[in-house]
Design a protein around this motif. Structure first.
Motif: not given
Length: 400
Positions: A319, A321-323, A330, A332-333, A386
């Motif tokens: 997924r 994640e938008d940071r 961003l 990426w996990h 991450r």
């Protein structure tokens, strides 16, 4: 898929798994595919003396199926050696394009020895064929763990190589081959090469769909001891990189709590230490030590009871994640349970991230948003990689 360390009892666990799945019912046929000899499988699963009245599916990489006394259960014996011979026989056919290219007479059958890699090609064919079986739960008794990890990674890798060597735009230009050969001044690949590549790509696509299907589960078998945790931990991380669902770790031949006198007590203490580490790594099923290896369905029953209803965990999913608002990046996990920092390596090349985890290396396509970003760092935290990415001002739309 049942695999594990050598000598851990993979075939016994595969047989018990198939029996448990068939007993659970659900209206689906259960098919056990195993390279074990009929003399081992027949008494263990109460198989009929004669093959099933209906033949195996067309082009199946096995020659016979035998039904069990348990309704819904069928067993097919895999024969990698016979599969390798069939591949060699195809090469020795006089009309094979290989001999046309080489300009020589084909080899006689008695001249040919088994080819390196033919064993792996056979197993790829098995994986591909299972994707075509409808309304069937397949229990696959796979080779030992290191070979299985390479096998599960191979379909995607080979398809990538085929696409690189024979891209779609070259295949689309086949009608212009004579003209292109004159313009370029070198011979262009013959039509049979593209046709062979297309057939192999279809086979590999089926094999890859088997590996990546959400319903596919991998069951890792081991006999708990002092030297088994590390290879299983590394394999667990490799499976996560392939996004394969680890169904469970199966600890086979576990001694009872009160194991009597020495040296059994010392062996039980070693098992307890290993079991504690295995249970921290993944859901673990304990199978009792039965003394002798089970030879009949009745002797198999204690293992069947323990394996019934094992569900495992959800398949790993990546997924983004938008940071952007809080940190301007961003993340990426990528779940990698069991991975350790020393075994992880990654590098970006174009729109792909080449990620190595232990024995497995995979090219991961970047999600569309991350293709316009620069990778600025990565960290392995709590079993998850991450990857931090920041927007590239030259590629990111203004105002976003």
């Amino acid at each position: 898929m049942v695999t594990g360390l050598g000598g851990a009892g993979r075939t016994t666990v595969a047989a018990a798994t198939a029996w448990a799945e068939a007993r659970a019912g659900g209206g689906r046929r259960v098919l056990l595919l195993s390279p074990a000899p009929w003399t081992r499988l027949a008494p263990l699963l109460e198989l009929a003396d004669a093959p099933a009245t209906s033949p195996p599916p067309a082009r199946a990489p096995w020659s016979a199926e035998r039904p069990s006394a348990l309704p819904g259960l069928t067993v097919a014996r895999l024969d990698p050696a016979a599969g390798e011979r069939r591949q060699v026989e195809r090469l020795t056919e006089p009309g094979h394009a290989l001999w046309e290219v080489l300009g020589t007479a084909p080899l006689a059958e008695e001249e040919v020895t088994p080819l390196p890699g033919a064993h792996t090609l056979y197993w790829l064919g098995v994986l591909a064929h299972t994707a075509t079986l409808a309304d069937t739960t397949v229990v696959l008794d796979l080779p030992p763990l290191p070979e299985t990890l390479r096998l599960l990674a191979l379909p995607e890798q080979l398809r990538r190589y085929l696409a690189r060597l024979l891209p779609a735009e070259r295949q689309a230009a086949r009608a212009l081959r004579p003209l292109l050969a004159q313009l370029v001044g070198v011979p262009m690949p013959a039509p049979w090469l593209y046709e062979t590549a297309a057939r192999w790509d279809a086979t590999l696509a089926h094999a890859q769909s088997t590996v990546e299907a959400p319903a596919t589960r991998v069951r890792l078998v081991t006999e708990p001891g002092p030297h088994v945790v590390e290879p299983l931990r590394s394999a667990r991380a490799g499976l996560a990189l392939l996004q394969s669902r680890c169904d469970a770790l199966v600890a086979n031949r576990v001694l009872p709590p009160h194991a009597g006198e020495e040296p059994l007590r010392s062996l039980r203490r070693q098992q307890d230490a290993a079991l504690g580490e295995l249970e921290r790594l993944a859901p673990t099923v304990r199978l009792p030590q039965l003394g002798l290896a089970p030879g009949t369905a009745e002797e198999l029953e204690p293992l069947v009871r323990e394996l019934a209803g094992v569900a495992g965990e959800r398949p790993p999913r990546h997924r983004v994640e938008d940071r952007l608002t809080s940190e301007g990046r961003l993340v990426w996990h990528i779940p990698l349970p069991g991975a350790v920092r020393e075994e992880v390596d990654l590098v970006r090349r174009g729109d792909e991230l080449f990620l190595t985890v232990g024995p497995v290396r995979r090219a991961l396509p970047l999600p569309s948003a991350l293709r316009r970003c620069t990778v600025v760092g990565a960290a392995l935290t709590e079993g998850e990689l991450r990857v931090r990415c920041e927007p590239d001002p030259g590629l990111w739309p203004r105002g976003d």
